[in-house]
Design a protein around this motif. Structure first.
Motif, mmCIF file in Angstrom:
data_model
loop_
_atom_site.group_PDB
_atom_site.id
_atom_site.type_symbol
_atom_site.label_atom_id
_atom_site.label_comp_id
_atom_site.label_asym_id
_atom_site.label_seq_id
_atom_site.Cartn_x
_atom_site.Cartn_y
_atom_site.Cartn_z
ATOM 1 N N UNK A 36 0.250 -1.386 -0.317
ATOM 2 C CA UNK A 36 -0.047 -0.181 -0.118
ATOM 3 C C UNK A 36 1.030 1.298 0.299
ATOM 4 N N UNK A 38 0.297 5.186 1.513
ATOM 5 C CA UNK A 38 -0.124 6.700 2.357
ATOM 6 C C UNK A 38 0.540 7.961 1.880
ATOM 7 N N UNK A 42 -3.351 11.779 3.596
ATOM 8 C CA UNK A 42 -4.064 10.645 3.101
ATOM 9 C C UNK A 42 -5.073 9.286 4.054
ATOM 10 N N UNK A 43 -5.749 8.455 3.020
ATOM 11 C CA UNK A 43 -5.676 7.062 2.776
ATOM 12 C C UNK A 43 -4.942 5.998 2.374
ATOM 13 N N UNK A 44 -4.420 4.872 2.744
ATOM 14 C CA UNK A 44 -4.020 4.146 2.086
ATOM 15 C C UNK A 44 -4.045 3.669 0.651
ATOM 16 N N UNK A 46 -3.927 0.621 -2.316
ATOM 17 C CA UNK A 46 -2.857 -0.833 -2.674
ATOM 18 C C UNK A 46 -2.933 -0.213 -4.171
ATOM 19 N N UNK A 49 -0.714 -6.653 -5.260
ATOM 20 C CA UNK A 49 -1.577 -7.648 -3.938
ATOM 21 C C UNK A 49 -1.105 -9.479 -4.673
ATOM 22 N N UNK A 55 -2.136 -3.108 -8.438
ATOM 23 C CA UNK A 55 -3.998 -3.411 -8.666
ATOM 24 C C UNK A 55 -4.240 -2.298 -10.151
ATOM 25 N N UNK A 87 3.785 0.191 3.263
ATOM 26 C CA UNK A 87 3.521 -0.691 3.953
ATOM 27 C C UNK A 87 3.039 -1.851 3.022
ATOM 28 N N UNK A 89 1.456 -5.968 3.972
ATOM 29 C CA UNK A 89 0.595 -6.824 4.564
ATOM 30 C C UNK A 89 0.622 -8.342 3.980
ATOM 31 N N UNK A 98 0.869 -5.789 9.582
ATOM 32 C CA UNK A 98 1.691 -5.363 8.162
ATOM 33 C C UNK A 98 2.411 -4.871 8.915
ATOM 34 N N UNK A 100 5.869 -1.932 9.535
ATOM 35 C CA UNK A 100 5.730 -0.969 10.351
ATOM 36 C C UNK A 100 6.799 0.422 9.434
#
Lengths: 107, 121
Positions: A36, A38, A42-44, A46, A49, A55, A87, A89, A98, A100
């Motif tokens: 991810x 970020x 803001x929000x993370x 994707x 995967x 993605x 990050x 995950x 996740x 760090x």
């Protein structure tokens, strides 16, 4: 629990450079890994995967690789908009965990 | 367009309760798994809870740190997911994100903007 060790914690690189971020799992996660991005405040979002699947809508300069316990995210031709924290995950097993995080800055 | 909008955050005392809500739109909520992920100020990400869909009997799973205190639920008729948080602790202070699981998977392709929960005396 599966521990995700991410490195480096911070990274400074020049525009146009290629950077690599690593993630090591405490046991085999069989490619059950996502990355991810970020951006500040803001929000993370994707990026990757299944360890290496890009993605939808993510620029092709981002790529993921790895297997077993070792995984990496590579960013080619670094752009100013890539300034962010990254990050990893694992989702091979509960609890979902996740790394760090890696803070990427432009030199 | 997929949208996830969290509400219900705020400042509460240790030991108290709070219920977060996530309103969704732009996708078929009823057959989508949903999660809550949190991020303490200046820290990394921590998965909190997952709720599956009716085809998986609304199975819920929790992080050990919240098990027994937090309850995730959903209302498919309203396309909403909730997080009931009881016996809150200082360590629960974080931004809470509602996230959509990608294709019945255990990773997240859409995130809300997040809602801040502060637990402090």
């Amino acid at each position: 629990d599966i521990q995700m060790t991410q490195s480096p914690a911070s990274l400074s690189a020049s525009l146009g450079e290629t950077v690599t971020i690593e993630c090591r799992a405490s046991e085999d996660i069989y490619n059950g890994l996502a990355w991810y991005q970020q951006k500040p405040g803001k929000s993370p979002q994707l990026l990757i995967y299944n360890a290496n699947s890009l993605h939808t809508g993510v620029p092709s300069r981002f790529s993921g690789s790895g297997s077993g316990t070792q995984y990496s995210l590579k960013i080619n031709s670094l752009q100013s908009e890539d300034v962010a924290s990254y990050f990893c995950q694992q989702y091979y097993n509960y609890p979902l965990t996740f790394g760090s995080g890696t803070k990427l800055e432009i030199k | 367009e997929v949208q996830l909008v969290e509400t219900g955050g705020g400042l509460v005392r240790p030991g108290s309760s709070l219920k977060l809500s996530c309103a969704t739109s732009g996708f078929t909520f009823s057959n989508t798994w949903m999660n809550w992920v949190r991020q303490a100020p200046g820290k990394g990400l921590e998965w909190v809870a997952l709720i599956k869909d009716k085809y998986s009997n609304y199975e819920a799973n929790y992080a050990e740190s919240v098990k027994g205190r937090f309850t995730v639920s959903r209302d498919d008729s309203k396309s909403r997911v909730y997080l009931q948080m009881n016996t809150l602790r200082d360590q629960d202070t974080a931004t809470y994100y509602c996230t959509r699981a990608f294709n019945y998977g255990y990773f997240f392709d859409y995130w809300g903007q997040g809602v801040m929960v502060t637990v402090s005396s």
